[in-house]
Scaffold this motif. Structure first.
Motif, PDB file in Angstrom:
ATOM      1  N   TYR A 104       0.824  -1.203   0.000  1.00 33.14           N
ATOM      2  CA  TYR A 104       0.000   0.000   0.000  1.00 33.14           C
ATOM      3  C   TYR A 104       0.858   1.253   0.000  1.00 33.14           C
ATOM      4  O   TYR A 104       1.850   1.336   0.725  1.00 33.14           O
ATOM      5  CB  TYR A 104      -0.904  -0.069   1.238  1.00 33.14           C
ATOM      6  N   SER A 105       0.470   2.207  -0.821  1.00 35.11           N
ATOM      7  CA  SER A 105       1.194   3.465  -0.845  1.00 35.11           C
ATOM      8  C   SER A 105       0.210   4.617  -0.658  1.00 35.11           C
ATOM      9  O   SER A 105      -0.695   4.806  -1.462  1.00 35.11           O
ATOM     10  CB  SER A 105       1.942   3.590  -2.176  1.00 35.11           C
ATOM     11  N   PRO A 106       0.354   5.382   0.458  1.00 35.59           N
ATOM     12  CA  PRO A 106      -0.594   6.476   0.722  1.00 35.59           C
ATOM     13  C   PRO A 106      -0.617   7.519  -0.400  1.00 35.59           C
ATOM     14  O   PRO A 106      -1.648   8.125  -0.656  1.00 35.59           O
ATOM     15  CB  PRO A 106      -0.109   7.086   2.031  1.00 35.59           C
ATOM     16  N   GLU A 107       0.534   7.695  -1.079  1.00 33.66           N
ATOM     17  CA  GLU A 107       0.594   8.700  -2.153  1.00 33.66           C
ATOM     18  C   GLU A 107      -0.342   8.308  -3.296  1.00 33.66           C
ATOM     19  O   GLU A 107      -0.978   9.149  -3.913  1.00 33.66           O
ATOM     20  CB  GLU A 107       2.022   8.844  -2.702  1.00 33.66           C
ATOM     21  N   LYS A 108      -0.398   7.005  -3.582  1.00 35.15           N
ATOM     22  CA  LYS A 108      -1.209   6.556  -4.720  1.00 35.15           C
ATOM     23  C   LYS A 108      -2.649   6.247  -4.331  1.00 35.15           C
ATOM     24  O   LYS A 108      -3.564   6.440  -5.113  1.00 35.15           O
ATOM     25  CB  LYS A 108      -0.577   5.307  -5.343  1.00 35.15           C
ATOM     26  N   GLY A 110      -4.223   6.957  -1.098  1.00 36.55           N
ATOM     27  CA  GLY A 110      -4.882   7.777  -0.075  1.00 36.55           C
ATOM     28  C   GLY A 110      -4.476   7.374   1.332  1.00 36.55           C
ATOM     29  O   GLY A 110      -4.072   6.247   1.567  1.00 36.55           O
ATOM     30  N   ASP A 111      -4.635   8.324   2.268  1.00 36.87           N
ATOM     31  CA  ASP A 111      -4.212   8.075   3.650  1.00 36.87           C
ATOM     32  C   ASP A 111      -5.159   7.141   4.389  1.00 36.87           C
ATOM     33  O   ASP A 111      -6.364   7.171   4.175  1.00 36.87           O
ATOM     34  CB  ASP A 111      -4.132   9.411   4.402  1.00 36.87           C
ATOM     35  N   GLU A 124      -2.082   4.329  11.932  1.00 37.52           N
ATOM     36  CA  GLU A 124      -2.196   4.185  10.486  1.00 37.52           C
ATOM     37  C   GLU A 124      -2.164   2.701  10.152  1.00 37.52           C
ATOM     38  O   GLU A 124      -1.405   1.948  10.768  1.00 37.52           O
ATOM     39  CB  GLU A 124      -1.020   4.906   9.808  1.00 37.52           C
ATOM     40  N   ASP A 126      -1.135  -0.207   7.574  1.00 36.69           N
ATOM     41  CA  ASP A 126      -0.157  -0.225   6.486  1.00 36.69           C
ATOM     42  C   ASP A 126      -0.404  -1.291   5.419  1.00 36.69           C
ATOM     43  O   ASP A 126       0.472  -1.611   4.637  1.00 36.69           O
ATOM     44  CB  ASP A 126       1.287  -0.257   7.026  1.00 36.69           C
ATOM     45  N   TYR A 128      -3.504  -2.226   2.316  1.00 38.93           N
ATOM     46  CA  TYR A 128      -4.565  -1.497   1.617  1.00 38.93           C
ATOM     47  C   TYR A 128      -5.938  -1.896   2.149  1.00 38.93           C
ATOM     48  O   TYR A 128      -6.317  -3.055   2.083  1.00 38.93           O
ATOM     49  CB  TYR A 128      -4.455  -1.761   0.111  1.00 38.93           C
TER      50      TYR A 128
END
Lengths: 247, 115
Positions: A104-108, A110-111, A124, A126, A128
């Motif tokens: 999962y990537s928050p940049e792609k 979302g947070d 948070e 980590d 998806y």
């Protein structure tokens, strides 16, 4: 018996696709401003934000039903409404053991943070959160019922993540407790092809990801008082209780 | 090309097969997992390549009179779906290949056959 204005599908900032302004405080404020008396906050595969949402709702006299939006193996969304915090913990454990833990990537994507009562980041996730569980629709409905919860087909008429998009139509003998629709015309069209859909309770909710969407889709809950037992009765149209879209 | 010829050439694993339907000609194919999309794209005599294993797969395949369903990546039908496929005499196969790989092979087989 009383009528209550309810929105039973709202996301908080914890959902990766929801706006970061959807904090528990802001949600509760907005609900109050638009005259909602009861809501359900249903984040994707996580119930971690609910305790703070409950606190904020309580301060403003809004009833919160505990909820979560689950992604099944078929990649469709089920809303589960749960009777108490104990069931929520049980559900979180079930989800965390069954979810496909995708990178999962928050940049792609979302947070996926959750916040405390002072709107400070409390944690948070980590993996998806909208990833599917390794669990079929039928098994998931059964699991929800085993936890004393209600299983609702989310936005059944939507072109993505719905029973209609993923499975074409409602499977026979599915023990669903209610249907949530997005657009009335689209749902009515589905009912023309599958008349038995109308045997279930059906209602609409906002599925709000942004503050201004809260309460845009809302329903009228006709019950004695606001609690989970009464909600169950309304979904199953018992003792004069019911839920229906409010216009 | 008949269904049983296609199945043996592609080395498909039989999940359920029926004497009456396995000798029917394969007229084309479609690959997809969104049943709402597949309903509009599948045609009579087509093989349908999917990873979905829900019983609605059987309903859609028989409704559209597809000749067979091919499940990819060694997927297996859910029990209720299997019982339905047997009752409806729908042929269902599985393959360890991905949807991309098996679809390419099916396309090549059907294409060379029609030419």
């Amino acid at each position: 018996m009383q009528n209550f204005s309810v929105d039973l599908h709202i996301h908080s900032l914890h959902s990766p696709c929801a706006d970061l302004y959807m904090s528990p405080q802001m949600i509760a404020d907005r609900c109050q401003a638009v005259g909602l008396q009861a809501i359900a906050v249903c984040d994707h595969n996580s119930l971690r934000q609910l305790p703070v949402v409950a606190q904020c709702c309580q301060q403003r006299g809004i009833h919160l039903f505990y909820g979560v939006e689950i992604t099944t193996q078929e990649e469709l969304h089920l809303v589960a409404l749960l009777p108490n915090w104990e069931a929520c913990l049980q559900m979180q454990e079930y989800i965390d053991t069954h979810i496909m833990k995708l990178p999962y990537s928050p940049e792609k994507l979302g947070d996926q943070i959750w916040v405390d009562i002072n709107e400070q980041i409390a944690g948070e996730v980590d993996w998806y959160l909208n990833a599917p569980l390794k669990c079929t629709l039928e098994k998931m409905v059964e699991a929800i019922h085993n936890m004393g919860g209600l299983a609702i087909a989310a936005h059944i008429d939507r072109p993505s993540y719905s029973i209609s998009s993923q499975l074409g139509f409602m499977p026979t003998k599915l023990a669903i407790d209610a249907i949530e629709y997005h657009r009335l015309e689209a749902f009515q069209k589905m009912c023309l092809l599958q008349a038995e859909l109308k045997q279930h309770s059906f209602y609409t909710a906002s599925d709000a990801h942004w503050l201004n969407q809260i309460g845009v889709g809302r329903s009228l809950l006709h019950v004695e008082q606001l609690n989970f037992e009464e909600l169950c009765k309304a979904f199953h149209q018992q003792d004069g209780r019911f839920i229906k879209a409010e216009f | 090309m008949n269904l049983n010829e296609l199945a043996s050439q592609l080395d498909l694993t039989v999940i359920c097969e029926h004497e009456t339907t396995m000798h029917k000609p394969v007229l084309g194919g479609y690959t997809g997992d969104l049943l709402s999309d597949v309903m509009g794209s599948l045609d009579e005599g087509f093989v349908w390549v999917t990873i979905q294993t829900h019983k609605n797969v059987v309903a859609v395949a028989t409704l559209k009179e597809a000749s067979a369903v091919i499940l990819v990546k060694d997927s297996k039908l859910e029990q209720e779906a299997l019982e339905m496929a047997q009752a409806e005499e729908l042929c269902v196969y599985s393959t360890p290949l991905s949807a991309f790989e098996i679809s390419g092979r099916i396309y090549n087989l059907l294409h060379s056959w029609f030419c």
